[in-house]
Design an enzyme around this catalytic site. Structure first.
Site, PDB file in Angstrom:
ATOM      1  N   GLU A 255     -34.348 -15.694  36.483  1.00  0.00           N
ATOM      2  CA  GLU A 255     -34.398 -14.240  36.268  1.00  0.00           C
ATOM      3  C   GLU A 255     -35.826 -13.725  36.420  1.00  0.00           C
ATOM      4  O   GLU A 255     -36.791 -14.430  36.092  1.00  0.00           O
ATOM      5  CB  GLU A 255     -33.913 -13.906  34.853  1.00  0.00           C
TER       6      GLU A 255
ATOM      7  N   ASP B 211     -35.437  -8.568  29.243  1.00  0.00           N
ATOM      8  CA  ASP B 211     -35.845  -7.352  28.536  1.00  0.00           C
ATOM      9  C   ASP B 211     -35.045  -7.296  27.227  1.00  0.00           C
ATOM     10  O   ASP B 211     -35.434  -7.902  26.244  1.00  0.00           O
ATOM     11  CB  ASP B 211     -35.582  -6.175  29.472  1.00  0.00           C
TER      12      ASP B 211
ATOM     13  N   LYS C  16     -40.127  -9.602  27.771  1.00  0.00           N
ATOM     14  CA  LYS C  16     -40.617  -8.469  26.975  1.00  0.00           C
ATOM     15  C   LYS C  16     -40.003  -8.596  25.592  1.00  0.00           C
ATOM     16  O   LYS C  16     -38.995  -7.979  25.295  1.00  0.00           O
ATOM     17  CB  LYS C  16     -40.088  -7.164  27.605  1.00  0.00           C
TER      18      LYS C  16
ATOM     19  N   PHE D 220     -43.103  -0.756  31.862  1.00  0.00           N
ATOM     20  CA  PHE D 220     -42.179  -0.880  32.984  1.00  0.00           C
ATOM     21  C   PHE D 220     -42.926  -1.469  34.173  1.00  0.00           C
ATOM     22  O   PHE D 220     -43.854  -0.875  34.702  1.00  0.00           O
ATOM     23  CB  PHE D 220     -41.585   0.483  33.345  1.00  0.00           C
ATOM     24  N   VAL D 221     -42.522  -2.674  34.562  1.00  0.00           N
ATOM     25  CA  VAL D 221     -43.238  -3.385  35.626  1.00  0.00           C
ATOM     26  C   VAL D 221     -42.468  -3.353  36.946  1.00  0.00           C
ATOM     27  O   VAL D 221     -41.250  -3.237  36.965  1.00  0.00           O
ATOM     28  CB  VAL D 221     -43.553  -4.849  35.226  1.00  0.00           C
TER      29      VAL D 221
ATOM     30  N   ASP E 249     -38.146  -3.567  40.937  1.00  0.00           N
ATOM     31  CA  ASP E 249     -38.179  -2.263  41.594  1.00  0.00           C
ATOM     32  C   ASP E 249     -38.343  -1.101  40.621  1.00  0.00           C
ATOM     33  O   ASP E 249     -38.126  -1.230  39.418  1.00  0.00           O
ATOM     34  CB  ASP E 249     -36.882  -2.033  42.374  1.00  0.00           C
TER      35      ASP E 249
HETATM   36  P1  5GP Z   1     -31.927  -6.945  30.127  1.00  0.00           P
HETATM   37  O1  5GP Z   1     -30.447  -7.130  30.247  1.00  0.00           O
HETATM   38  O2  5GP Z   1     -32.648  -8.183  29.657  1.00  0.00           O
HETATM   39  O3  5GP Z   1     -32.260  -5.740  29.288  1.00  0.00           O
HETATM   40  O4  5GP Z   1     -32.468  -6.518  31.516  1.00  0.00           O
HETATM   41  C1  5GP Z   1     -32.607  -7.352  32.564  1.00  0.00           C
HETATM   42  C2  5GP Z   1     -32.785  -6.557  33.831  1.00  0.00           C
HETATM   43  O5  5GP Z   1     -33.286  -5.220  33.641  1.00  0.00           O
HETATM   44  C3  5GP Z   1     -33.798  -7.240  34.711  1.00  0.00           C
HETATM   45  O6  5GP Z   1     -33.216  -8.243  35.488  1.00  0.00           O
HETATM   46  C4  5GP Z   1     -34.347  -6.086  35.526  1.00  0.00           C
HETATM   47  O7  5GP Z   1     -33.515  -5.881  36.633  1.00  0.00           O
HETATM   48  C5  5GP Z   1     -34.244  -4.891  34.604  1.00  0.00           C
HETATM   49  N1  5GP Z   1     -35.541  -4.630  33.957  1.00  0.00           N
HETATM   50  C6  5GP Z   1     -35.869  -4.819  32.666  1.00  0.00           C
HETATM   51  N2  5GP Z   1     -37.150  -4.477  32.431  1.00  0.00           N
HETATM   52  C7  5GP Z   1     -37.653  -4.081  33.608  1.00  0.00           C
HETATM   53  C8  5GP Z   1     -38.961  -3.628  34.036  1.00  0.00           C
HETATM   54  O8  5GP Z   1     -39.945  -3.513  33.287  1.00  0.00           O
HETATM   55  N3  5GP Z   1     -39.086  -3.318  35.350  1.00  0.00           N
HETATM   56  C9  5GP Z   1     -38.054  -3.417  36.234  1.00  0.00           C
HETATM   57  N4  5GP Z   1     -38.301  -3.087  37.489  1.00  0.00           N
HETATM   58  N5  5GP Z   1     -36.835  -3.844  35.874  1.00  0.00           N
HETATM   59  C10 5GP Z   1     -36.640  -4.177  34.583  1.00  0.00           C
END
Ligand code: 5GP
Length: 177
Positions: free
Chosen positions: A100, A104, A132, A153-154, A160
């Site tokens: 992955e 997040d 994060k 936000f990266v 993207d």
């Molecule tokens: P989670 O389910 O852990 O909240 O999110 C995972 C997905 O959210 C990541 O695979 C990514 O696609 C998106 N995401 C989470 N944080 C960021 C961020 O800071 N930047 C970007 N571009 N996508 C993020």
């Protein structure tokens, strides 16, 4: 001036990313000796990381990509995830390493671990380039971790903003976000 400079600052430069990928590849090579490794890159964000990582692993392996889409309720994810494109082979008996870009809230990986776990693999582990922890809503065991970052936000190296910036060779942060 490069196309991104107005909107993106460098957070982790490409040499630092490359060194970390190499280090993770060495660890994975050591841990999976003699095992049949299946690397699953989660699309689209993990494509660059997954393919670089594959090249840093000195073992025979099988590559798969898996597409997921999260439903969002406004700006926040609801945690409901859908597989939009599945792997091409049965996962029973395989040693799976899910790759992955970023963990997040952890809800996407929670879903993937449950889904893949139900296919009777020999093992399932997680490799994430970024974490994060401030935003975590569920505890995900990250077996191989690149960098822990603050709540920004990266973009870049696969990640993207509105489908843009995936092709930046570094991890950047959107200015003013
Ligand atoms: P989670 O389910 O852990 O909240 O999110 C995972 C997905 O959210 C990541 O695979 C990514 O696609 C998106 N995401 C989470 N944080 C960021 C961020 O800071 N930047 C970007 N571009 N996508 C993020």
């Amino acid at each position: 001036m490069a196309f991104y400079e107005k909107d993106v600052d460098v957070m982790i430069d490409s040499a630092t990313v490359a060194a970390k990928v190499k280090e993770l590849g060495t660890q994975i090579t050591r841990d999976y000796q003699g095992k049949e490794l299946t690397l699953i890159a989660v699309m689209k964000g993990s494509l660059f990381f997954g393919m670089d990582l594959a090249r840093a692993i000195d073992l025979p392996l099988t590559l798969e990509v898996l597409g997921v889409s999260s439903y969002s309720g406004g700006t926040e994810t609801t945690g409901e995830v859908r597989i939009t494109s599945d792997v091409t082979k049965p996962m029973a008996g395989k040693h799976i390493l899910v790759v992955e870009d970023i963990i997040d809230t952890g809800l996407t990986m929670k879903f993937l671990l449950e889904n893949l776990g139900a296919r009777h693999p020999a093992s399932v582990k997680v490799c994430a380039l970024l974490e994060k922890p401030v935003r975590a809503r569920t505890k995900i065991p990250i077996d191989y971790k690149g960098f822990v970052i603050e709540d920004k936000f990266v973009v870049g190296y696969g990640l993207d903003f509105d489908e843009k910036y995936r092709n930046l060779p570094f991890i950047g942060v959107m200015k003013g976000r």
